[in-house]
Scaffold this active site. Structure first.
Site, PDB file in Angstrom:
ATOM      1  N   ASN A   1      16.470 -15.306 -79.637  1.00 27.14           N
ATOM      2  CA  ASN A   1      17.888 -15.440 -80.005  1.00 27.14           C
ATOM      3  C   ASN A   1      18.282 -16.901 -80.226  1.00 27.14           C
ATOM      4  O   ASN A   1      19.467 -17.213 -80.311  1.00 27.14           O
ATOM      5  CB  ASN A   1      18.773 -14.812 -78.920  1.00 27.14           C
ATOM      6  CG  ASN A   1      18.655 -15.538 -77.580  1.00 27.14           C
ATOM      7  OD1 ASN A   1      17.852 -16.469 -77.436  1.00 27.14           O
ATOM      8  ND2 ASN A   1      19.449 -15.125 -76.610  1.00 27.14           N
TER       9      ASN A   1
ATOM     10  N   HIS B   1      17.791 -19.408 -78.114  1.00 29.44           N
ATOM     11  CA  HIS B   1      18.121 -20.170 -76.914  1.00 29.44           C
ATOM     12  C   HIS B   1      17.038 -21.196 -76.581  1.00 29.44           C
ATOM     13  O   HIS B   1      15.888 -21.086 -77.003  1.00 29.44           O
ATOM     14  CB  HIS B   1      18.440 -19.254 -75.726  1.00 29.44           C
ATOM     15  CG  HIS B   1      17.278 -18.593 -75.078  1.00 29.44           C
ATOM     16  ND1 HIS B   1      17.413 -17.568 -74.162  1.00 29.44           N
ATOM     17  CD2 HIS B   1      15.928 -18.781 -75.190  1.00 29.44           C
ATOM     18  CE1 HIS B   1      16.220 -17.194 -73.745  1.00 29.44           C
ATOM     19  NE2 HIS B   1      15.308 -17.907 -74.356  1.00 29.44           N
TER      20      HIS B   1
ATOM     21  N   GLU C   1      22.105 -20.275 -73.962  1.00 28.66           N
ATOM     22  CA  GLU C   1      22.154 -19.078 -74.798  1.00 28.66           C
ATOM     23  C   GLU C   1      23.051 -19.337 -76.013  1.00 28.66           C
ATOM     24  O   GLU C   1      23.775 -20.334 -76.047  1.00 28.66           O
ATOM     25  CB  GLU C   1      22.726 -17.914 -73.967  1.00 28.66           C
ATOM     26  CG  GLU C   1      21.938 -17.584 -72.698  1.00 28.66           C
ATOM     27  CD  GLU C   1      20.661 -16.775 -72.954  1.00 28.66           C
ATOM     28  OE1 GLU C   1      20.175 -16.738 -74.100  1.00 28.66           O
ATOM     29  OE2 GLU C   1      20.140 -16.192 -71.982  1.00 28.66           O
TER      30      GLU C   1
END
Ligand code: PGA
Length: 243
Positions: free
Chosen positions: A136, A138, A143
């Site tokens: 994702n 990160h 995040e």
């Protein structure tokens, strides 16, 4: 903004090649202060480093190792814990340990205190920050939504990170919260190495390096660093136009 140095390596020799580069770095600067990530990407690199240490080709004896991130709500010894992984994958295999190893003290301290301690430990700057790349985008547990100014802190984990903890790292229950070195601190390191392997990371690596920087892909902020080295295997680099 300078462009990162992108090193594309054959998958079969990625771990040995990055380990050799790391060994040269450690010989240049034996008192290296490094932060280390955990996960599937660095595991073969750590195995290669341990083998080099056993053969006497490098030593962590004067180095300081600081964990990049940790789960707050997994029990001591859970296999997914960052401290468990770095011990299992690297420290326990070394013939002699590093001068210092800083785990993130989630068992002894309240989460905010443990995050503050991690931040204080890194306030003098890291020589080298090794980081992985999440599917994702990160970096550590920075995040999506994180920015280049994000501090070291307690964070709610993304659904993707919870899923990886249980499905890939063997967490005995689903964690909800982590502590991470902030992107701001990572960007203060003298040098950053982004470690990326496998075809499944190809699209996120392309986004991180070639699309406009965005909190949707926090790794894109790493490009602000003048000494960013990307060590990708050929599968992960497959969608890069520049490499
Ligand atoms: P992985 O994790 O190396 O297990 O793919 C990378 C990350 O989430 O930082």
């Amino acid at each position: 903004m300078s462009s990162p140095a992108v090193h594309v390596l054959p998958a079969r020799s990625w771990a040995a090649d990055v380990a050799a580069e790391f060994g040269r770095r450690l010989i240049q600067q034996p008192r290296l202060r490094i932060c280390l990530p955990t996960g599937d990407t660095p595991a073969p690199l750590y195995a290669a480093l341990a083998e080099m240490a056993i053969r006497g080709e490098l030593s962590f004896a004067l180095a300081t190792i600081i964990l990049l991130d940790e789960y707050v709500d997994l029990p001591v010894g859970d296999p997914a814990r960052g401290a468990s992984q770095v011990r299992h994958d690297l420290l326990d295999r070394l013939p002699s340990g590093p001068a210092r190893f800083h785990a993130i003290r989630v068992d002894e301290l309240a989460p905010e205190r443990a995050a503050a301690e991690l931040d204080a430990t890194t306030a003098d700057g890291l020589d080298l920050a090794l980081v992985g790349l999440g599917l994702n985008g990160h970096v550590g547990f920075n995040e999506p939504g994180s920015t280049a100014q994000s501090p070291t802190r307690v964070v709610p984990l993304s659904r993707a990170s919870v899923q990886v903890a249980t499905a890939e790292y063997g967490a005995k229950r689903a964690p909800s919260t982590g502590i991470t070195l902030g992107l701001a601190r990572i960007l203060e390191a003298a040098e950053i190495w982004l470690l990326v392997t496998g075809e499944r990371k190809a699209d996120v690596l392309r986004r991180a390096l070639e699309e406009p920087e965005t909190p949707d892909c926090p790794a894109s902020f790493l490009r602000r660093h003048a000494r960013l080295h990307v060590f990708a295997d050929d599968a992960a680099a497959d969608l890069l136009t520049s490499a």
